[in-house]
Each structure stands twice: as C-alpha cells, then as structure tokens.
Design a protein around this motif. Structure first.
Motif, PDB file in Angstrom:
ATOM      1  N   THR A   1      12.055 -16.257  -0.111  1.00 13.45           N
ATOM      2  CA  THR A   1      12.787 -17.143   0.802  1.00 13.45           C
ATOM      3  C   THR A   1      14.305 -17.020   0.609  1.00 13.45           C
ATOM      4  OG1 THR A   1      12.825 -19.110  -0.640  1.00 13.45           O
ATOM      5  CG2 THR A   1      10.866 -18.784   0.733  1.00 13.45           C
ATOM      6  N   ASP A   2      15.042 -17.521   1.567  1.00 15.55           N
ATOM      7  CA  ASP A   2      16.511 -17.571   1.518  1.00 15.55           C
ATOM      8  C   ASP A   2      17.147 -16.223   1.163  1.00 15.55           C
ATOM      9  OD1 ASP A   2      16.478 -20.328   2.065  1.00 15.55           O
ATOM     10  OD2 ASP A   2      16.190 -20.789  -0.051  1.00 15.55           O
ATOM     11  N   VAL A   3      16.598 -15.145   1.727  1.00 15.82           N
ATOM     12  CA  VAL A   3      17.177 -13.817   1.542  1.00 15.82           C
ATOM     13  C   VAL A   3      17.771 -13.385   2.883  1.00 15.82           C
ATOM     14  CG1 VAL A   3      16.761 -11.428   0.862  1.00 15.82           C
ATOM     15  CG2 VAL A   3      15.451 -13.274  -0.198  1.00 15.82           C
ATOM     16  N   ASN A   4      18.993 -12.867   2.851  1.00 13.24           N
ATOM     17  CA  ASN A   4      19.673 -12.473   4.077  1.00 13.24           C
ATOM     18  C   ASN A   4      18.973 -11.291   4.729  1.00 13.24           C
ATOM     19  OD1 ASN A   4      21.898 -10.722   5.541  1.00 13.24           O
ATOM     20  ND2 ASN A   4      22.662 -12.820   5.481  1.00 13.24           N
ATOM     21  N   GLU A   5      18.579 -11.475   6.003  1.00 11.06           N
ATOM     22  CA  GLU A   5      17.828 -10.428   6.692  1.00 11.06           C
ATOM     23  C   GLU A   5      18.647  -9.155   6.858  1.00 11.06           C
ATOM     24  OE1 GLU A   5      15.264  -9.754  10.841  1.00 11.06           O
ATOM     25  OE2 GLU A   5      16.273 -11.665  10.438  1.00 11.06           O
TER      26      GLU A   5
ATOM     27  N   ASN B   1      17.792  -5.244   5.748  1.00  9.85           N
ATOM     28  CA  ASN B   1      17.862  -4.098   6.671  1.00  9.85           C
ATOM     29  C   ASN B   1      18.744  -2.989   6.106  1.00  9.85           C
ATOM     30  OD1 ASN B   1      16.220  -5.332   8.614  1.00  9.85           O
ATOM     31  ND2 ASN B   1      17.946  -6.281   9.654  1.00  9.85           N
ATOM     32  N   CYS B   2      19.909  -3.376   5.590  1.00 12.70           N
ATOM     33  CA  CYS B   2      20.839  -2.391   5.026  1.00 12.70           C
ATOM     34  C   CYS B   2      20.257  -1.716   3.796  1.00 12.70           C
ATOM     35  CB  CYS B   2      22.172  -3.062   4.692  1.00 12.70           C
ATOM     36  SG  CYS B   2      23.108  -3.628   6.129  1.00 12.70           S
ATOM     37  N   THR B   3      19.546  -2.473   2.973  1.00 14.29           N
ATOM     38  CA  THR B   3      18.954  -1.918   1.757  1.00 14.29           C
ATOM     39  C   THR B   3      17.872  -0.901   2.098  1.00 14.29           C
ATOM     40  OG1 THR B   3      19.412  -3.956   0.531  1.00 14.29           O
ATOM     41  CG2 THR B   3      17.748  -2.474  -0.385  1.00 14.29           C
ATOM     42  N   ILE B   4      17.041  -1.215   3.085  1.00 13.94           N
ATOM     43  CA  ILE B   4      16.009  -0.269   3.515  1.00 13.94           C
ATOM     44  C   ILE B   4      16.649   1.022   3.989  1.00 13.94           C
ATOM     45  CG2 ILE B   4      14.196   0.172   5.221  1.00 13.94           C
ATOM     46  CD1 ILE B   4      13.618  -2.843   5.206  1.00 13.94           C
TER      47      ILE B   4
ATOM     48  N   GLY C   1       0.783  -1.229   0.000  1.00 16.17           N
ATOM     49  CA  GLY C   1       0.000   0.000   0.000  1.00 16.17           C
ATOM     50  C   GLY C   1       0.814   1.277   0.000  1.00 16.17           C
ATOM     51  N   GLY C   2       2.114   1.187  -0.272  1.00 13.95           N
ATOM     52  CA  GLY C   2       2.936   2.386  -0.356  1.00 13.95           C
ATOM     53  C   GLY C   2       3.608   2.775   0.939  1.00 13.95           C
ATOM     54  N   GLN C   3       3.266   2.109   2.036  1.00 18.95           N
ATOM     55  CA  GLN C   3       3.915   2.363   3.320  1.00 18.95           C
ATOM     56  C   GLN C   3       3.913   1.077   4.135  1.00 18.95           C
ATOM     57  OE1 GLN C   3       1.703   5.210   5.707  1.00 18.95           O
ATOM     58  NE2 GLN C   3      -0.168   4.773   4.577  1.00 18.95           N
ATOM     59  N   ALA C   4       4.979   0.891   4.918  1.00 19.91           N
ATOM     60  CA  ALA C   4       5.105  -0.374   5.635  1.00 19.91           C
ATOM     61  C   ALA C   4       6.143  -0.246   6.735  1.00 19.91           C
ATOM     62  CB  ALA C   4       5.502  -1.496   4.677  1.00 19.91           C
ATOM     63  N   SER C   5       6.105  -1.184   7.658  1.00 20.91           N
ATOM     64  CA  SER C   5       7.154  -1.279   8.664  1.00 20.91           C
ATOM     65  C   SER C   5       8.268  -2.161   8.109  1.00 20.91           C
ATOM     66  CB  SER C   5       6.607  -1.892   9.956  1.00 20.91           C
ATOM     67  OG  SER C   5       6.260  -3.249   9.755  1.00 20.91           O
ATOM     68  N   ASN C   6       9.443  -2.060   8.704  1.00 22.97           N
ATOM     69  CA  ASN C   6      10.555  -2.909   8.277  1.00 22.97           C
ATOM     70  C   ASN C   6      10.191  -4.384   8.418  1.00 22.97           C
ATOM     71  OD1 ASN C   6      11.822  -0.469   7.978  1.00 22.97           O
ATOM     72  ND2 ASN C   6      13.443  -0.857   9.476  1.00 22.97           N
TER      73      ASN C   6
END
Length: 265
Positions: A36-40, A44-47, A19-24
């Motif tokens: 799946t299988d994505v480094n958390e 975090n760094c990308t955000i 919806g255009g906005q979200a929490s981490n």
C-alpha cells in the motif's frame, strides 16, 4: 515506521511470486495489495529502468553510462508491450548499454544486436486462444457485463457503497478487490482476476478479501468468491476444492469476421 524493501525489490518480489512473468498491471496490483501507499509512477519507472532490453531505460540516472547488464537492478526482460519476465542471460542473451560514435547511449546485446522496437500485438493463429492484452480490460469487460452473469443461479450486480463508490477496484484496508458484486440474496461476491494462468496464490488473496468482508460488512450472510483466469492450474484446483464458497472460472474469447455484402445498383 516499518522497514520496507526498496521499490525495485518490491517489483522483483512481485514477478517472482507471479510465476516469473507478469503484466505491469499485475505487478502494481501485487505491490498495492501487500505494501500500500506506493507511488504508481515510481513503480512504472522502476519496471522500465530494470528491463535489460528496453532502449528507453537509458533515460534513468542509473543507466546513463556504459555498462553490462549484470547488476542487481537488471532483473527484467520485456516480452511484449506491458509484459515482462525475469531476466535470464542464458535464455535472453547478455545485454549492455554502450555508447555510439555519436556519443548516444544504445541498449544492445553483447554481440552488437540492438534492442528492437516494441512489437505490435498481432492476431494469433486461429487455433490459439485469444486473451485480453491487459488485466484491466478483463476487469472492465466483466464489470460492464455483470448483469448478464450468474453464480449459483443467482444474478449479479455491481456493489455501490453509501459514498457512491462502485465495486470496481474497490479499496479496502487489506487491499484492492478487483470487482465486488452482490447476488440476488444481497450476499457479497468477490472477484479475483488473473489475465493468464491462475496460481494457487490467488486463493490466499481472495480469502483475505472475503474474510475482511465477513468480519466487517457481512457478519450475518455468507461471502462468495470467484477466481477468473485464462487458465486454472492443478494446484489452484486442489486448494479450492475444500472451500465451497470459492468458484473457479476459465475465460475464453472468441473472434469472428463476417464480410459485409455491398449492394450495387
């Protein structure tokens, strides 16, 4: 090996579909459920590096130079701690990374206003509803108090599998179930949680989990679904109206303070 989008594209896709906005937390859950299988830590760094108004973004290689925030990687705006929305220059202003006289990099608006520190979360006005700051808080609260809840006059309890894994963030081949419970008839109850407004995409998520449970772990018994959100929009109501196995709940938090009288001799 399947061609997957870059992590920044996954993050952008997640926010767009939420919806255009979200929490981490919501962003990461979307990515974990779909890819799946994505480094958390990478998420975090990308955000953080993609938020045009975050001073700490200058710690990442792609932001360690003077430039305007107009690249494809500048697509998020931090609204509060742990929450973002899609960056819109007309709404949020033009941002840039500039160099101070001391040679340090500074995140600021084109008019020179620097990025403010992250605000504290003040108490809301009394006529505004309270909400959990993170979806994980809502999840943990429900899981802790599950025995006091009921669905269709059936008490609930947390599911625990044969390996001792409980039903909080229960991992399945089709994604992570927020909470997996059982009712008094030993029927599975799947909880899908949304911190703010529940969109109709939540129905697709919970039906995916319910379908997997029905085909693998509950072939002889029905599977129930519960969507809990801070608000339920009309699209979700219409979508859920023809699926009797899914129940919608809107959560509310009340807060009160009572003065403690200290006896004096």
């Amino acid at each position: 090996m399947e061609n997957r989008p870059y992590i920044w594209q996954m993050v952008k896709e997640a926010v767009q579909n939420l919806g255009g906005q979200a929490s981490n937390y919501e962003i990461k859950k979307y990515i974990f459920d779909k890819y799946t299988d994505v480094n958390e830590n990478t998420i975090n760094c990308t955000i953080l590096s993609s938020c045009v108004n975050k001073q700490s973004r200058v710690n990442f290689t792609e932001n360690q130079r003077e430039r305007s925030s107009t690249s494809q990687y500048d697509f998020l705006y931090s609204t509060s701690r742990g929450k973002v929305e899609l960056y819109e220059p007309q709404k949020h202003g033009l941002w840039k990374i500039s160099k101070t006289q001391e040679g340090t990099l500074l995140v600021c608006q084109e008019n020179g206003t620097s990025s403010p520190p992250e605000p504290m979360n003040p108490l809301k006005e009394a006529d505004e509803p309270f909400s959990f700051p993170l979806e994980s808080h809502l999840r943990d609260f429900i899981a802790k108090n599950l025995s006091s809840l009921s669905l269709g006059n059936q008490k609930l309890r947390l599911f625990v599998d044969n390996e001792g894994n409980d039903g909080v963030e229960y991992q399945t081949p089709v994604g992570r179930i927020d909470i997996l419970a059982l009712n008094e008839n030993e029927e599975y109850v799947v909880f899908e949680l949304k911190l703010s407004k529940g969109a109709d995409q939540a129905l697709g998520q919970i039906l995916r989990y319910m379908g997997w449970l029905k085909s693998t772990m509950s072939t002889s018994k029905p599977v129930k679904g519960v969507i809990v959100a801070g608000g339920i929009d009309d699209k979700l109501k219409f979508a859920a109206s023809i699926i009797p196995e899914v129940t919608l709940f809107k959560y509310e938090i009340s807060f009160a303070m009572q003065e403690v009288v200290i006896d004096s001799e």
